[in-house]
Design a protein around this motif. Structure first.
Motif, mmCIF file in Angstrom:
data_model
loop_
_atom_site.group_PDB
_atom_site.id
_atom_site.type_symbol
_atom_site.label_atom_id
_atom_site.label_comp_id
_atom_site.label_asym_id
_atom_site.label_seq_id
_atom_site.Cartn_x
_atom_site.Cartn_y
_atom_site.Cartn_z
ATOM 1 N N VAL A 129 0.800 -1.275 -0.015
ATOM 2 C CA VAL A 129 0.030 0.018 -0.090
ATOM 3 C C VAL A 129 0.757 1.255 0.120
ATOM 4 C CG1 VAL A 129 -1.555 1.457 1.201
ATOM 5 C CG2 VAL A 129 -2.068 -1.144 1.115
ATOM 6 N N LEU A 130 0.568 2.069 -0.987
ATOM 7 C CA LEU A 130 1.038 3.549 -0.874
ATOM 8 C C LEU A 130 0.153 4.405 -0.009
ATOM 9 C CD1 LEU A 130 2.954 6.030 -1.690
ATOM 10 C CD2 LEU A 130 1.126 6.182 -3.569
ATOM 11 N N VAL A 131 0.679 4.687 1.344
ATOM 12 C CA VAL A 131 0.000 5.655 2.376
ATOM 13 C C VAL A 131 0.482 6.910 2.196
ATOM 14 C CG1 VAL A 131 -0.296 5.526 4.575
ATOM 15 C CG2 VAL A 131 0.271 3.627 3.915
ATOM 16 N N VAL A 132 -0.536 7.898 1.893
ATOM 17 C CA VAL A 132 -0.175 9.285 1.918
ATOM 18 C C VAL A 132 -0.917 9.886 3.225
ATOM 19 C CG1 VAL A 132 -0.532 11.402 0.377
ATOM 20 C CG2 VAL A 132 -0.561 9.297 -0.647
ATOM 21 N N ILE A 133 -0.098 10.785 3.779
ATOM 22 C CA ILE A 133 -0.852 11.375 5.118
ATOM 23 C C ILE A 133 -0.602 12.601 5.046
ATOM 24 C CG2 ILE A 133 -0.017 11.183 7.468
ATOM 25 C CD1 ILE A 133 0.979 8.524 7.298
ATOM 26 N N SER A 134 -1.438 13.428 5.703
ATOM 27 C CA SER A 134 -1.614 14.947 6.034
ATOM 28 C C SER A 134 -1.652 15.198 7.607
ATOM 29 C CB SER A 134 -2.306 15.669 5.136
ATOM 30 O OG SER A 134 -2.261 16.987 5.505
ATOM 31 N N ASN A 135 -0.837 15.679 8.288
ATOM 32 C CA ASN A 135 -0.853 16.079 9.837
ATOM 33 C C ASN A 135 -1.683 17.417 9.690
ATOM 34 O OD1 ASN A 135 -1.270 15.876 12.571
ATOM 35 N ND2 ASN A 135 0.852 16.248 12.680
ATOM 36 N N THR A 136 -3.006 17.674 9.317
ATOM 37 C CA THR A 136 -3.534 18.874 9.411
ATOM 38 C C THR A 136 -4.954 18.938 10.110
ATOM 39 O OG1 THR A 136 -4.424 18.331 7.187
ATOM 40 C CG2 THR A 136 -2.418 19.843 7.297
ATOM 41 N N PRO A 137 -5.456 19.825 10.412
ATOM 42 C CA PRO A 137 -6.747 19.747 11.157
ATOM 43 C C PRO A 137 -7.774 19.318 10.623
ATOM 44 C CG PRO A 137 -5.566 21.809 11.652
ATOM 45 C CD PRO A 137 -4.956 21.275 10.329
ATOM 46 N N HIS A 138 -8.786 18.991 11.476
ATOM 47 C CA HIS A 138 -10.003 18.042 10.751
ATOM 48 C C HIS A 138 -10.977 19.476 10.326
ATOM 49 C CE1 HIS A 138 -13.638 16.286 10.526
ATOM 50 N NE2 HIS A 138 -13.208 15.283 10.535
ATOM 51 N N PRO A 139 -11.479 19.493 9.337
ATOM 52 C CA PRO A 139 -12.347 20.696 8.455
ATOM 53 C C PRO A 139 -13.371 21.005 9.836
ATOM 54 C CG PRO A 139 -12.570 18.830 7.321
ATOM 55 C CD PRO A 139 -11.568 18.339 8.182
ATOM 56 N N LEU A 140 -13.808 20.326 10.437
ATOM 57 C CA LEU A 140 -14.867 20.548 11.418
ATOM 58 C C LEU A 140 -14.609 20.746 12.694
ATOM 59 C CD1 LEU A 140 -17.533 17.810 10.370
ATOM 60 C CD2 LEU A 140 -17.343 19.973 9.513
ATOM 61 N N ASN A 141 -13.277 20.819 13.014
ATOM 62 C CA ASN A 141 -12.747 21.226 14.251
ATOM 63 C C ASN A 141 -13.189 22.898 14.530
ATOM 64 O OD1 ASN A 141 -11.280 21.959 16.503
ATOM 65 N ND2 ASN A 141 -9.531 20.733 15.945
ATOM 66 N N PRO A 142 -13.621 23.103 15.768
ATOM 67 C CA PRO A 142 -14.138 24.557 15.686
ATOM 68 C C PRO A 142 -13.190 25.444 16.596
ATOM 69 C CG PRO A 142 -15.130 22.905 17.460
ATOM 70 C CD PRO A 142 -14.347 22.211 16.562
ATOM 71 N N GLU A 143 -11.963 24.809 16.732
ATOM 72 C CA GLU A 143 -10.889 25.772 17.130
ATOM 73 C C GLU A 143 -10.685 26.890 16.151
ATOM 74 O OE1 GLU A 143 -9.039 25.599 20.188
ATOM 75 O OE2 GLU A 143 -10.872 24.741 20.793
ATOM 76 N N THR A 144 -10.402 27.988 16.449
ATOM 77 C CA THR A 144 -10.093 29.031 15.867
ATOM 78 C C THR A 144 -8.721 29.390 15.593
ATOM 79 O OG1 THR A 144 -10.535 30.720 17.639
ATOM 80 C CG2 THR A 144 -12.489 30.160 16.041
#
Length: 247
Positions: A178-193
């Motif tokens: 498996v080619l695994v592609v990863i992004s350690n970025t916030p969840h789009p629904l996370n309400p934190e500003t």
């Protein structure tokens, strides 16, 4: 890859690599608000990739945990979840875009902030896909590890804060190359500003190969059929190679 392999993904970081069949990767949350978005592809045929609709409908679920498998669009098992301390990971929330990131956290640019700028999942995935011979059109659904999203009676999607904490982990065993592609970025629904600054550790760990008595194989009847498709694929490949003919 050997059992000593380990990588710390800093906030906003990205990574891609081929994880061989039978190998396992453990993802460990190092802070609250962790969210790691994954895209999976068959390493030897990139046109075969993770299929979110089939994965969810075949297992009668809208979230992922131990026992669940990640199906390809050919009805085979790309990866199975063999360990999980949380019990809920999100397969429906998607990833952040540049527009969403700028609107929520404020405009940042690499030219001004250098490596401190706020990265988006979309851009991270595109960069890694180009590195692996793909294009923007290969973007697809993600699995968001460490995030919990559920739908209310009216269909509204809800993001649960404080879901994951330091030390929570999930282990994926690869059932194909498996080619695994990863992004350690916030969840789009996370309400934190403010841009969540959560690191995640990736580590190779020992894995018992899947077999007819395996927990993930027997989690649902549909899982067993997908594993049988996968085993048959590799059995035919091995037979073809031993006979001097490549499929």
């Amino acid at each position: 890859m050997n059992n000593a392999w380990k990588l710390k993904l800093e906030p906003g970081a990205k990574w891609s690599g081929v994880v061989g069949r039978g190998k396992a990767i453990r993802f460990t949350s190092l802070q609250e608000y962790s969210n790691v978005s994954l895209m999976l592809f068959h390493a030897k045929d990139l046109s075969e990739r993770y299929n979110m609709p089939d994965t969810l409908k075949a297992q009668h679920t809208s979230h992922l945990t131990k026992g669940n498998v990640l199906l390809s669009d050919n009805g085979r098992v790309l990866a199975s979840i063999v360990e999980d301390t949380l019990g809920w990971h999100d397969p429906i929330g998607g990833y952040t875009t540049r527009k969403l990131t700028d609107e929520k956290y404020g405009l940042t640019t690499y030219q001004k902030e250098r490596n401190a700028w706020n990265r988006s999942g979309e851009e991270n995935f595109i960069v890694e896909m180009i590195r692996n011979g793909m294009q923007r059109r290969d973007l697809g659904p993600t699995v968001n590890l460490f995030s919990k999203v559920y739908c209310g009676e009216d269909g509204t999607m809800h993001f649960e804060q404080d879901h994951a904490s330091d030390g929570d982990f999930i282990t994926l065993r690869m059932e194909m190359d498996v080619l695994v592609v990863i992004s350690n970025t916030p969840h789009p629904l996370n309400p934190e500003t403010s841009y969540p600054l959560a690191s995640v550790e990736l580590e190779s760990v020992p894995a018992v190969p899947s077999n007819p008595l395996d927990y993930c194989v027997n989690y649902r009847p549909e899982n067993r059929r997908a594993f049988e498709n996968t085993w048959q694929y590799y059995a035919l490949q091995e037979q073809a190679f031993s006979g001097g003919v490549r499929l």
